[in-house]
Design an enzyme around this catalytic site. Structure first.
Site, PDB file in Angstrom:
ATOM      1  N   VAL A   1      -6.138  -6.170   6.490  1.00 28.36           N
ATOM      2  CA  VAL A   1      -6.362  -7.002   5.307  1.00 28.36           C
ATOM      3  C   VAL A   1      -5.451  -6.527   4.171  1.00 28.36           C
ATOM      4  CG1 VAL A   1      -8.055  -7.655   3.561  1.00 28.36           C
ATOM      5  CG2 VAL A   1      -8.725  -7.566   5.973  1.00 28.36           C
ATOM      6  N   HIS A   2      -5.353  -5.221   4.002  1.00 23.26           N
ATOM      7  CA  HIS A   2      -4.521  -4.617   2.950  1.00 23.26           C
ATOM      8  C   HIS A   2      -3.058  -5.042   3.124  1.00 23.26           C
ATOM      9  CE1 HIS A   2      -3.019  -1.413   0.310  1.00 23.26           C
ATOM     10  NE2 HIS A   2      -2.332  -0.874   1.309  1.00 23.26           N
ATOM     11  N   VAL A   3      -2.561  -4.930   4.351  1.00 20.80           N
ATOM     12  CA  VAL A   3      -1.165  -5.290   4.603  1.00 20.80           C
ATOM     13  C   VAL A   3      -0.973  -6.783   4.382  1.00 20.80           C
ATOM     14  CG1 VAL A   3       0.597  -5.459   6.394  1.00 20.80           C
ATOM     15  CG2 VAL A   3      -0.757  -3.365   6.182  1.00 20.80           C
TER      16      VAL A   3
END
Ligand code: HEM
Ligand code: SF4
Lengths: 212, 295
Positions: A167-169
């Protein structure tokens, strides 16, 4: 690197180095760990020399990731303290995901999602560290009941962490103009004003106009 | 498979079915504890046939030697002295792999083909595929596999699968001077055990019985116990061994759940991108910022 004299500094070289150290060691630990998690990931052994090398190296990648992350925590934890606005922001995350972020509550250097992610990753790293040590038969000998429990904790937490990192990427790919912050350390003023207006105001003294 | 006697019915970290046209005959070793005199001829035979030499130990004041299983000691005799109704009893258990029908080691092993179970029920480690993680140790309900200090591979009793494959009995069985060890089809071994148990009962061992624990699907190494109601008296033989529920979660539910979640996040990200488009800075914002900066 400033591509424009008006660009804003977001990360120092040191901050970028530690972040990439965490990122690379996390990917290596994740790929080598997945090999042991399910045979569907067995092809990843090719990246590490052999299946036995994968097993040998994994805990060292993990330790590197954990140490680098803990160092990063010392560096960044103050910036990640949650405030009421952050919870409000999180309460309205649906709008953000939907693509209309114009009316979201104003955010400082980090938004509520980034802060929450930081704390979840910190908890996850600590759990991976302790459970990983219990699993590490090359150096440690824990009672078998604890090892069994640690195996469940380690694989479950690893799966959650990998999900969070995806999700962060994705968020950094989705929000244009973000990745350069980790390459060059700078962002454009427009990026800062749109996504982190409180931070933008704080460092430029501008942008007090009402958001449309 | 080259030999019918080595047909494989289970293989570690393998998700597709094994060749299953042929039916194997289940074999078993029966260890009649009431007839064992603790001479350790079986330990010696095991070392000799399998070419294993454990480090020479020191005398620790008990008969157990070596004190524990290790990568070079696949079977050890465990001696327990206890008083029962005023009589001294010497309970001597030959410890080693039980060759579970539902082996926890094989279930836990992440390396394809490092642990196999033949259709005759024998569970065997193939060290050339072993990566040395020790998950088998974590999975085994009997605390049997041992990682070698030297090569970091896991070892344990093979039930002399090489001998069994050519119709021989395991080396320990061949050697036992008192006839405490028997080998044959699992059915034949159960029949033989029935006779022994009836005999023991007639001699006053009311609770004599067979140890073939159902929690692991039965085993291919079985014991005749004088006190089947107290297996723990025999150096901690587990009362009701089962693969730990933690192993069940780890090797069961966790896998589809984790892989499904990771796949869902990747796909959701991709579709989010192509449906919502990138989150880019609008031209207006850029203009506003320019104006602000200039002013
Ligand atoms: C914090 C330090 C860490 C240590 C000491 C550690 C140690 C271990 C050990 C000892 C194993 C068993 C296999 C082996 O012996 O190589 C293992 C498995 C695993 N590790 Fe780690 N690890 C750490 C961090 C991580 C990280 C950051 C990830 C990435 C997400 C990760 C993901 C996994 C996975 C997926 C497995 C396989 C679990 C299974 O078999 O189901 N680990 N780890
Ligand atoms: S006794 Fe342990 S090592 Fe032997 S088959 Fe059962 S689980 Fe595997």
């Amino acid at each position: 690197m400033r591509r424009d004299p008006n660009d804003l500094d977001r990360y120092t070289a040191g901050e970028r180095v530690i972040h990439w150290t965490v990122g690379i060691s996390f990917i290596l630990a994740g790929l080598s760990g997945l090999v042991l998690f399910h045979p569907a990931f067995w092809p990843f052994t090719l990246l590490f020399g052999s299946s036995t090398w994968t097993r040998i190296l994994h805990p060292y990648f993990g330790m590197l990731m954990a140490l680098a992350f803990l160092l990063m925590t010392v560096w960044f934890w103050r910036l990640n303290r949650m405030s009421r606005v952050d919870w409000q922001w999180l309460g309205r995350i649906g709008e953000m995901v939907n693509g209309d972020d114009q009316n979201m509550p104003e955010q400082g250097k980090y938004n509520g999602g980034q802060k929450l992610l930081f704390w979840l990753l910190l908890i996850g790293t600590l759990l991976l560290l302790f459970s990983g040590i219990a699993l590490w038969r090359a150096w440690f000998h824990f009672p078998v009941d604890q090892v069994r429990f640690a195996a469940v904790v380690h694989s479950a937490v690893a799966a959650v962490m990998i999900g969070l990192i995806m999700v962060h990427v994705y968020a950094s790919i989705w929000v244009k103009g973000t990745i350069r912050a980790m390459w060059y350390g700078t962002v454009t003023r427009a990026w800062a004003r749109q996504h982190h207006r409180a931070w933008y105001r704080q460092i430029t003294g501008l942008g007090n106009g009402q958001p449309r | 498979m080259a030999w019918q006697s080595l047909d494989i019915q289970r293989r570690s970290a393998t998700t597709t079915p094994m060749p299953g046209a042929r039916q194997g005959n289940e074999v078993a070793k029966l260890i009649d504890i009431s007839q064992c005199i603790g001479c350790k001829a079986c330990q010696v035979a095991c070392m000799e046939w399998n070419d294993l030499r454990s480090a020479v130990g020191a005398c620790t004041g008990v008969y157990d030697n070596p004190l524990d299983l290790d990568s070079n000691a696949w079977t050890v005799m465990r001696f327990t002295e206890m008083e029962n109704n005023g009589r001294l009893e010497w309970l001597i258990r030959k410890d080693g792999c039980m060759h579970c029908q539902d082996p926890g080691c094989l279930k836990a092993c992440p390396a394809p083909g490092a642990i196999v179970q033949y259709t005759n029920g024998i569970v065997e480690f193939h060290q050339e595929h072993c990566i040395g993680c020790g998950y088998c140790v974590t999975g085994c309900p009997f605390n049997i596999p041992r990682l070698s200090e030297k090569d970091h591979k896991a070892y344990k009793c093979s039930l002399c699968s090489d001998r069994v494959a050519v119709g021989q009995s395991p080396a320990c069985v061949k050697t036992c001077p008192t006839g405490a060890l028997h080998f044959g089809s699992k059915e034949a071994m159960k029949d033989h055990a029935d006779h022994r148990i009836a005999d023991l009962k007639s001699r006053g061992f009311q609770n004599a019985g067979l140890y073939d624990p159902p929690g692991v699907g039965g085993t291919h190494v079985m014991y005749v116990l004088q006190h089947a109601d107290h297996p723990e008296w025999y150096s901690g033989l587990p009362q009701d061994p089962k693969i730990s529920p933690w192993i069940g979660i780890w090797k069961g539910l966790a896998k589809p759940l984790a892989i499904g979640t990771m796949a869902a996040i990747s796909l959701a990200s991709l579709f989010h991108y192509i449906i919502k488009g990138p989150n880019a800075i609008s031209k207006e914002t850029e203009k506003e910022v320019e104006d602000e900066t200039r002013s």
